[in-house]
Design a protein around this motif. Structure first.
Motif, short mmCIF file in Angstrom:
data_model
loop_
_atom_site.label_atom_id
_atom_site.label_comp_id
_atom_site.label_asym_id
_atom_site.label_seq_id
_atom_site.Cartn_x
_atom_site.Cartn_y
_atom_site.Cartn_z
N VAL A 1 0.84 -1.20 0.00
CA VAL A 1 0.00 0.00 0.00
C VAL A 1 0.87 1.25 0.00
O VAL A 1 0.60 2.22 -0.73
N LEU A 2 1.94 1.23 0.80
CA LEU A 2 2.86 2.37 0.84
C LEU A 2 3.54 2.57 -0.51
O LEU A 2 3.74 3.71 -0.94
N GLU A 3 3.90 1.48 -1.17
CA GLU A 3 4.54 1.58 -2.49
C GLU A 3 3.58 2.22 -3.50
O GLU A 3 3.98 3.08 -4.28
N GLU A 4 2.33 1.80 -3.47
CA GLU A 4 1.34 2.40 -4.37
C GLU A 4 1.16 3.89 -4.09
O GLU A 4 1.09 4.70 -5.01
N LYS A 5 1.11 4.24 -2.81
CA LYS A 5 0.96 5.64 -2.42
C LYS A 5 2.18 6.45 -2.85
O LYS A 5 2.04 7.57 -3.34
N LEU A 6 3.37 5.87 -2.71
CA LEU A 6 4.58 6.56 -3.16
C LEU A 6 4.49 6.88 -4.64
O LEU A 6 4.76 8.01 -5.06
N ILE A 7 4.09 5.91 -5.43
CA ILE A 7 4.00 6.12 -6.88
C ILE A 7 3.00 7.24 -7.18
O ILE A 7 3.28 8.13 -7.99
N GLN A 8 1.86 7.20 -6.53
CA GLN A 8 0.85 8.25 -6.75
C GLN A 8 1.37 9.62 -6.33
O GLN A 8 1.19 10.61 -7.05
N ASP A 9 2.02 9.67 -5.17
CA ASP A 9 2.52 10.96 -4.66
C ASP A 9 3.68 11.49 -5.48
O ASP A 9 3.75 12.69 -5.76
N ILE A 10 4.59 10.62 -5.88
CA ILE A 10 5.74 11.04 -6.69
C ILE A 10 5.27 11.52 -8.06
O ILE A 10 5.77 12.50 -8.60
N ARG A 11 4.28 10.85 -8.59
CA ARG A 11 3.74 11.23 -9.90
C ARG A 11 3.20 12.64 -9.88
O ARG A 11 3.16 13.33 -10.91
N LYS A 12 2.79 13.13 -8.72
CA LYS A 12 2.27 14.49 -8.60
C LYS A 12 3.39 15.53 -8.67
O LYS A 12 3.13 16.70 -8.95
N VAL A 13 4.64 15.12 -8.37
CA VAL A 13 5.74 16.10 -8.32
C VAL A 13 6.76 15.95 -9.45
O VAL A 13 7.52 16.88 -9.71
N VAL A 14 6.78 14.79 -10.10
CA VAL A 14 7.65 14.60 -11.27
C VAL A 14 6.87 13.88 -12.36
O VAL A 14 5.78 13.35 -12.12
N SER A 15 7.43 13.82 -13.52
CA SER A 15 6.76 13.19 -14.66
C SER A 15 6.62 11.67 -14.46
O SER A 15 7.30 11.07 -13.61
N ALA A 16 5.76 11.07 -15.27
CA ALA A 16 5.60 9.61 -15.24
C ALA A 16 6.93 8.94 -15.59
O ALA A 16 7.29 7.92 -14.99
N LYS A 17 7.66 9.53 -16.53
CA LYS A 17 8.95 8.97 -16.93
C LYS A 17 9.91 8.93 -15.74
O LYS A 17 10.55 7.92 -15.48
N LYS A 18 10.01 10.04 -15.02
CA LYS A 18 10.92 10.08 -13.87
C LYS A 18 10.43 9.17 -12.74
O LYS A 18 11.23 8.62 -11.99
#
Length: 149
Positions: free
Chosen positions: A104-121
């Motif tokens: 669950v934390l991994e999924e949240k990280l991906i969602q949160d990181i996606r908000k601050v950097v591109s999908a590629k990054k």
């Protein structure tokens, strides 16, 4: 380009020195990981200001779960033959629960990181985390192989 090469050389030197010691220092490994991810992600200063707080908060939460696994599960499994089937079942349930929490934390990280950097990054971050683990494992194996000769 020169800065990237300098960071990469520094990472390699620090990795080599870490594995020259008996027990790797977790703070040094954390610093290596930060340098490695910084190089791979090529974050702008604006992205870095947003990325690192999110990433570090995630790492702290995951580390708490790992510590719980070590203290409540893995320590007890050292004497697995002394544990009853009921105790082992409880440990398995706890392991499953903690693994779900990490997922669950991994999924949240991906969602949160996606908000601050591109999908590629975001994908590069995920690949770089795996790459960093592989490099550490490779260095560890290389070090132990040379020690055992």
């Amino acid at each position: 380009m020169i800065i990237k090469k300098t960071i990469f050389v520094a990472v390699l030197l620090i990795a080599t020195s870490i594995f020259a010691q008996r027990k790797p220092d977790h703070e040094k490994i954390k610093a290596l990981k930060i340098a490695y991810l910084t190089e791979k992600l090529d974050l702008t200063s604006n992205e870095a200001q947003k990325f690192w707080p999110v990433y570090n908060a995630h790492e702290e939460k995951v580390e708490k779960i790992r510590m719980q696994q070590r203290s409540e599960i893995y320590k007890k499994l050292r004497e697995i033959d002394k544990l009853s089937e009921k105790e082992l079942s409880k440990l398995l349930e706890l392991e499953i629960s903690l693994n779900k929490q990490k997922h669950v934390l991994e999924e949240k990280l991906i969602q949160d990181i996606r908000k601050v950097v591109s999908a590629k990054k975001t994908f590069i971050m995920l690949q770089s985390e795996s790459g960093f683990k592989r490099k550490l494992l490779h260095q560890y194996r290389k070090k132990h192989k040379s020690e055992n000769r």
